[in-house]
Write a protein that holds these residues in place. Structure first.
Motif, PDB file in Angstrom:
ATOM      1  N   ALA A 166       0.838  -1.204   0.000  1.00  0.00           N
ATOM      2  CA  ALA A 166       0.000   0.000   0.000  1.00  0.00           C
ATOM      3  C   ALA A 166       0.870   1.251   0.000  1.00  0.00           C
ATOM      4  CB  ALA A 166      -0.926  -0.005   1.215  1.00  0.00           C
ATOM      5  N   ARG A 167       0.286   2.343  -0.500  1.00  0.00           N
ATOM      6  CA  ARG A 167       0.897   3.674  -0.464  1.00  0.00           C
ATOM      7  C   ARG A 167       2.281   3.672  -1.118  1.00  0.00           C
ATOM      8  NH1 ARG A 167      -0.833   2.628   4.552  1.00  0.00           N
ATOM      9  NH2 ARG A 167       1.266   2.599   5.448  1.00  0.00           N
ATOM     10  N   LEU A 168       2.334   3.262  -2.392  1.00  0.00           N
ATOM     11  CA  LEU A 168       3.605   3.143  -3.098  1.00  0.00           C
ATOM     12  C   LEU A 168       3.754   4.215  -4.160  1.00  0.00           C
ATOM     13  CD1 LEU A 168       3.952  -0.698  -3.750  1.00  0.00           C
ATOM     14  CD2 LEU A 168       4.898   0.638  -1.877  1.00  0.00           C
ATOM     15  N   SER A 169       5.003   4.633  -4.365  1.00  0.00           N
ATOM     16  CA  SER A 169       5.330   5.485  -5.506  1.00  0.00           C
ATOM     17  C   SER A 169       5.733   4.580  -6.669  1.00  0.00           C
ATOM     18  CB  SER A 169       6.483   6.429  -5.147  1.00  0.00           C
ATOM     19  OG  SER A 169       7.654   5.678  -4.879  1.00  0.00           O
ATOM     20  N   ASP A 170       5.868   5.160  -7.849  1.00  0.00           N
ATOM     21  CA  ASP A 170       6.248   4.377  -9.025  1.00  0.00           C
ATOM     22  C   ASP A 170       7.617   3.725  -8.840  1.00  0.00           C
ATOM     23  OD1 ASP A 170       3.887   5.045 -10.235  1.00  0.00           O
ATOM     24  OD2 ASP A 170       4.732   6.714 -11.393  1.00  0.00           O
ATOM     25  N   SER A 171       8.560   4.489  -8.302  1.00  0.00           N
ATOM     26  CA  SER A 171       9.914   3.937  -8.120  1.00  0.00           C
ATOM     27  C   SER A 171       9.913   2.807  -7.097  1.00  0.00           C
ATOM     28  CB  SER A 171      10.875   5.041  -7.674  1.00  0.00           C
ATOM     29  OG  SER A 171      10.423   5.642  -6.473  1.00  0.00           O
ATOM     30  N   GLU A 172       9.104   2.946  -6.041  1.00  0.00           N
ATOM     31  CA  GLU A 172       9.023   1.877  -5.044  1.00  0.00           C
ATOM     32  C   GLU A 172       8.405   0.619  -5.645  1.00  0.00           C
ATOM     33  OE1 GLU A 172       8.608   4.448  -0.886  1.00  0.00           O
ATOM     34  OE2 GLU A 172       6.817   3.953  -2.063  1.00  0.00           O
ATOM     35  N   CYS A 173       7.442   0.765  -6.531  1.00  0.00           N
ATOM     36  CA  CYS A 173       6.846  -0.392  -7.209  1.00  0.00           C
ATOM     37  C   CYS A 173       7.907  -1.174  -7.975  1.00  0.00           C
ATOM     38  CB  CYS A 173       5.743   0.060  -8.167  1.00  0.00           C
ATOM     39  SG  CYS A 173       4.160   0.394  -7.352  1.00  0.00           S
ATOM     40  N   GLU A 174       8.754  -0.450  -8.710  1.00  0.00           N
ATOM     41  CA  GLU A 174       9.772  -1.123  -9.504  1.00  0.00           C
ATOM     42  C   GLU A 174      10.790  -1.833  -8.615  1.00  0.00           C
ATOM     43  OE1 GLU A 174       9.686  -1.536 -12.723  1.00  0.00           O
ATOM     44  OE2 GLU A 174       7.782  -0.434 -12.707  1.00  0.00           O
ATOM     45  N   LEU A 175      11.200  -1.170  -7.521  1.00  0.00           N
ATOM     46  CA  LEU A 175      12.167  -1.778  -6.607  1.00  0.00           C
ATOM     47  C   LEU A 175      11.610  -3.043  -5.972  1.00  0.00           C
ATOM     48  CD1 LEU A 175      13.660   1.343  -4.795  1.00  0.00           C
ATOM     49  CD2 LEU A 175      14.837  -0.189  -6.369  1.00  0.00           C
ATOM     50  N   LEU A 176      10.347  -2.978  -5.511  1.00  0.00           N
ATOM     51  CA  LEU A 176       9.742  -4.125  -4.845  1.00  0.00           C
ATOM     52  C   LEU A 176       9.515  -5.270  -5.816  1.00  0.00           C
ATOM     53  CD1 LEU A 176       7.239  -2.237  -2.545  1.00  0.00           C
ATOM     54  CD2 LEU A 176       9.196  -3.580  -1.802  1.00  0.00           C
ATOM     55  N   ALA A 177       9.121  -4.954  -7.032  1.00  0.00           N
ATOM     56  CA  ALA A 177       8.937  -6.003  -8.033  1.00  0.00           C
ATOM     57  C   ALA A 177      10.262  -6.717  -8.302  1.00  0.00           C
ATOM     58  CB  ALA A 177       8.368  -5.407  -9.322  1.00  0.00           C
ATOM     59  N   GLY A 178      11.342  -5.954  -8.359  1.00  0.00           N
ATOM     60  CA  GLY A 178      12.660  -6.561  -8.553  1.00  0.00           C
ATOM     61  C   GLY A 178      13.078  -7.425  -7.377  1.00  0.00           C
ATOM     62  N   GLU A 179      12.775  -6.962  -6.156  1.00  0.00           N
ATOM     63  CA  GLU A 179      13.101  -7.753  -4.958  1.00  0.00           C
ATOM     64  C   GLU A 179      12.363  -9.083  -4.978  1.00  0.00           C
ATOM     65  OE1 GLU A 179      15.237  -7.259  -2.658  1.00  0.00           O
ATOM     66  OE2 GLU A 179      15.878  -5.242  -3.178  1.00  0.00           O
ATOM     67  N   LEU A 180      11.062  -9.049  -5.305  1.00  0.00           N
ATOM     68  CA  LEU A 180      10.267 -10.281  -5.304  1.00  0.00           C
ATOM     69  C   LEU A 180      10.733 -11.232  -6.398  1.00  0.00           C
ATOM     70  CD1 LEU A 180       6.684  -8.859  -4.622  1.00  0.00           C
ATOM     71  CD2 LEU A 180       8.249  -9.932  -3.016  1.00  0.00           C
ATOM     72  N   ALA A 181      11.196 -10.687  -7.510  1.00  0.00           N
ATOM     73  CA  ALA A 181      11.702 -11.550  -8.586  1.00  0.00           C
ATOM     74  C   ALA A 181      12.931 -12.325  -8.132  1.00  0.00           C
ATOM     75  CB  ALA A 181      12.022 -10.712  -9.818  1.00  0.00           C
ATOM     76  N   ASN A 182      13.702 -11.757  -7.188  1.00  0.00           N
ATOM     77  CA  ASN A 182      14.864 -12.460  -6.643  1.00  0.00           C
ATOM     78  C   ASN A 182      14.471 -13.547  -5.653  1.00  0.00           C
ATOM     79  OD1 ASN A 182      16.849 -10.942  -8.004  1.00  0.00           O
ATOM     80  ND2 ASN A 182      16.652  -9.289  -6.511  1.00  0.00           N
ATOM     81  N   LEU A 183      13.250 -13.453  -5.127  1.00  0.00           N
ATOM     82  CA  LEU A 183      12.811 -14.383  -4.087  1.00  0.00           C
ATOM     83  C   LEU A 183      12.000 -15.547  -4.647  1.00  0.00           C
ATOM     84  CD1 LEU A 183      11.716 -11.801  -1.356  1.00  0.00           C
ATOM     85  CD2 LEU A 183      13.901 -12.956  -1.588  1.00  0.00           C
ATOM     86  N   GLY A 184      11.585 -15.494  -5.879  1.00  0.00           N
ATOM     87  CA  GLY A 184      10.775 -16.560  -6.462  1.00  0.00           C
ATOM     88  C   GLY A 184      10.330 -16.183  -7.863  1.00  0.00           C
ATOM     89  N   THR A 185       9.244 -16.842  -8.311  1.00  0.00           N
ATOM     90  CA  THR A 185       8.705 -16.583  -9.651  1.00  0.00           C
ATOM     91  C   THR A 185       7.458 -15.714  -9.550  1.00  0.00           C
ATOM     92  OG1 THR A 185       9.509 -18.735 -10.403  1.00  0.00           O
ATOM     93  CG2 THR A 185       7.833 -17.653 -11.747  1.00  0.00           C
ATOM     94  N   VAL A 186       7.503 -14.535 -10.174  1.00  0.00           N
ATOM     95  CA  VAL A 186       6.352 -13.632 -10.163  1.00  0.00           C
ATOM     96  C   VAL A 186       5.345 -14.148 -11.200  1.00  0.00           C
ATOM     97  CG1 VAL A 186       5.536 -11.290 -10.572  1.00  0.00           C
ATOM     98  CG2 VAL A 186       7.737 -11.668  -9.424  1.00  0.00           C
TER      99      VAL A 186
END
Length: 669
Positions: A166-186
């Motif tokens: 919740a309450r994310l900026s565009d840059s935070e969305c990209e960072l978090l998506a990249g983090e999750l991609a390192n943790l498994g399969t999106v």
């Protein structure tokens, strides 16, 4: 988002995590590993991987990912740990340290080194897979009706997690998506206004995902649930008669952390800022000392309020000085924690069994000294392992335990800290040391006391090792140890007993920035004697003085004869008091010996701010540093430990000149 401002914080945190990982690996019981320790090691690697991926450190991300995979299997009991595997993990830790150092310097890590360590870890994984036994089929019990487990996408054994932010900026969305991609399969990624929902096939625990994502956003913005599939028709399964329901963890509310809880009990401050603060406080102390000196001529009655305020200023300045100095103090555990790895590696290479015991890890020392003491201590520890502690079969033949003991201890003693490295090994061989000293042309004799014989091992190039190894034997270690310790204002003492072991004591001042000193006058010059060396002062009677040479004297103090060193001769000061009975003798102790210093007058005792003389001028024999006293003049701080050596050198030089003069007179006649 510009992440460069956070890279230094990541490097500091990663170095701390690597140190924690190394300590946990060394403490791990391979036969019965503790689950909490394995989880902590995994979390350390996982945190480093998350940060490395955020900053685009590809090599570091890849290496920690391979390591993390093995650690994850180990903590779930799918990997059988062994001593070679722990060695590989420790080697990986060293490789990660090298990669961090490279990234800190703005360089890419060595690709061959990265490929090598990843290959080692992957080989371990394959060997473990090949060695894993195939479980025998279990007997089929009576069939029961159970809801079928949902088919999992992405091939993950732990299923699909739905992660909402919740309450994310565009840059935070990209960072978090990249983090999750390192943790498994999106599997899917949905963005709605300032919210992001990701379906993730992963083997990670929800807590680990939260920990990684908190590097970008606050925990209260994260909600993780496990995806629930529709219930399928009844099937036959092997289980107890129970209907399984997937449990969805409740979302983390914003008020999960108590409102009054502290966010942090410490802050990170650059060392240069602390040094600048200490220098400013030092200047404040000097200014306060000047005011106090100037106020001595004022009428106490007429200037009562001024003198009272000056007294308050002096007390506050001292309290401020002590508080600021405490900022630079660090526990000795910072040093001691490095040696379990050193002892493990060296003892394994030598085929010895060694147990490390530490005492006084909480003892504090100035940061500037604590970083410089690491190398001397490393030399001493390696020498104890190589020359001191015997091989297991030798120890058993002597009636000792096969496992040798190495003790590292630290404790405060007056204004100093005493660091000791001791072992229960063979001890120093007096005859071998004397024979080696004679071969090198050193002035020795069989009547030398043990303390002087032990000091011979600090001579440059001195070594009693029969062969040169990559651990010791070149004779370039112990002389460096003594020189480094003396440069820090300390000294080294050795005590040894044949067959029982050796103890090496390092005595250091607690800090090099502030000094408790006794101010003395010699002629028109003022000198500072470090108070930690001073035992007492007295005015001798004629019957207590005894001449041993034309210019050499000793003084008898309570039945003990002490050498007398005249400071005016050492520093060539004119107009000084030359009669010991008319001056003051200050009894000092340095390097396990006591002697008397002749001065004209005792001026007082106070704290002084130490100024490095070599930085502003050059090295002066017999002078360790300088300071500014209350009247604004410069006073030299005496290197008390060097006084006997300088006196002997001056006496030898005078004797040589006298001999040359006699030979010249003889030739002339």
């Amino acid at each position: 988002m510009d992440l460069s401002q956070f890279t230094q914080a990541f490097f500091v945190e990663a170095i701390e995590l690597l140190a924690e990982m190394e300590q946990l690996l060394l403490d791990l019981d391979v036969e019965a590993p503790d689950g909490e320790q394995l989880n902590a090691i995994f979390r350390a690697a996982h945190s480093i991987k998350g940060g490395a991926a955020t900053f685009g450190f590809t090599a570091l991300t890849h290496t920690t990912h391979v390591l993390e995979t093995l650690l994850d299997r180990a903590r779930h009991g799918q990997l059988h740990l062994s001593a070679p595997m722990i060695d590989a993990f420790l080697e990986t830790k060293d490789a990660l340290q090298e990669q961090l150092t490279a990234y800190q310097a703005g360089k890419e890590p060595d690709a061959e080194r990265v490929a090598h360590i990843c290959g080692v870890l992957q080989q371990l994984a394959m060997e473990n897979n090949a060695a894993a036994p195939v479980p025998a089929p279990a007997p089929a019990p009576a069939p029961v009706v159970q809801a079928a487990a949902p088919a999992e996408e992405g091939g993950s054994s732990d299923g699909v997690l739905v992660v909402r932010f919740a309450r994310l900026s565009d840059s935070e969305c990209e960072l978090l998506a990249g983090e999750l991609a390192n943790l498994g399969t999106v599997l899917t990624r949905t963005r709605s206004n300032d919210q992001l929902t990701v379906r993730l096939a992963t083997t990670c625990d929800p807590d680990d995902i939260v920990a990684v994502c908190c590097f970008v956003i606050d925990e209260s913005q994260i909600d993780i649930t496990r995806e629930v599939a529709d219930v399928a028709p009844p099937v036959v399964a092997v289980a107890e008669p129970v209907v399984q329901q997937p449990v969805a963890p409740a979302p983390v509310p914003a008020a999960a952390v108590p409102a009054g809880a502290k966010e942090s009990s410490s802050i990170r401050v650059d060392v240069e800022k602390v040094d600048q603060l200490i220098n400013l406080v030092g200047e404040l102390v000097i200014t306060q000392s000047m005011l106090t000196q100037a106020a001595t001529v004022l009428d106490p009655v007429a200037y009562e309020r001024f003198l009272s305020g000056l007294g308050h200023l002096e007390r506050n300045a001292r309290d401020l000085q002590e508080s600021v100095m405490s900022i630079r103090m660090m526990p000795m555990d910072y040093v001691f924690s490095r040696f379990p790895r050193v002892i493990r590696d060296v003892s394994a290479k030598l085929g010895k069994q060694v147990r490390l015991d530490t005492y006084g890890k909480e003892t504090e020392l100035d940061k500037g000294l604590i970083e410089r003491i690491v190398d001397p201590l490393t030399h001493l520890v390696r020498n104890s392992l190589d020359h001191g502690i015997e091989a297991p079969e030798v120890r058993l033949a002597k009636g000792k335990d096969a496992t040798g003991q190495l003790l590292l201890s630290a404790q405060h003693h007056g204004g100093n800290i005493v660091i000791e490295v001791s072992d229960d090994g063979a001890g120093l061989n007096r005859e071998r040391i004397l024979d080696k000293a004679r071969q090198q042309g050193l002035p020795v004799n069989d009547a030398m006391p043990d303390e002087d014989v032990w000091q011979l091992i600090f001579a440059p190039g001195f070594s009693t090792a029969e062969q040169v190894t990559d651990i010791s034997g070149r004779g370039v270690g112990m002389d460096v140890v003594k020189r480094n310790i003396q440069e820090m204002g300390g000294h080294v003492e050795i005590h040894s007993r044949g067959g029982q072991g050796t103890s090496t004591r390092i005595v250091l001042p607690l800090t090099l920035a502030i000094l408790n000193g006794m101010s003395v006058r010699v002629g028109s010059e003022a000198y500072i004697l470090p108070l930690s060396y001073v035992i007492e002062s007295l005015q001798p009677l004629p019957e207590h003085l005894h001449s041993i040479t034309a210019d050499g004297h000793v003084i008898r103090v309570r039945g003990e004869y002490l050498p007398l060193i005249e400071l005016h001769r050492v520093f060539d000061v004119t107009g000084a008091q030359t009669q010991p009975t008319q001056g003051i003798l200050v009894i000092v102790q340095a390097d396990d010996s006591r002697f008397a210093l002749l001065v004209d007058e005792l001026l007082g005792q106070h704290q002084v701010v130490v100024k490095n003389l070599e930085t502003n001028y050059r090295k002066v024999p017999g002078i360790s540093a300088a300071t500014i006293v209350g009247d604004g003049s410069v006073a030299f701080i005496v290197d008390v430990g060097a006084m006997p050596r300088i006196q002997r050198a001056q006496a030898a030089s005078a004797a040589a000149l006298a001999g040359a003069a006699r030979r010249t007179d003889a030739l002339a006649s």
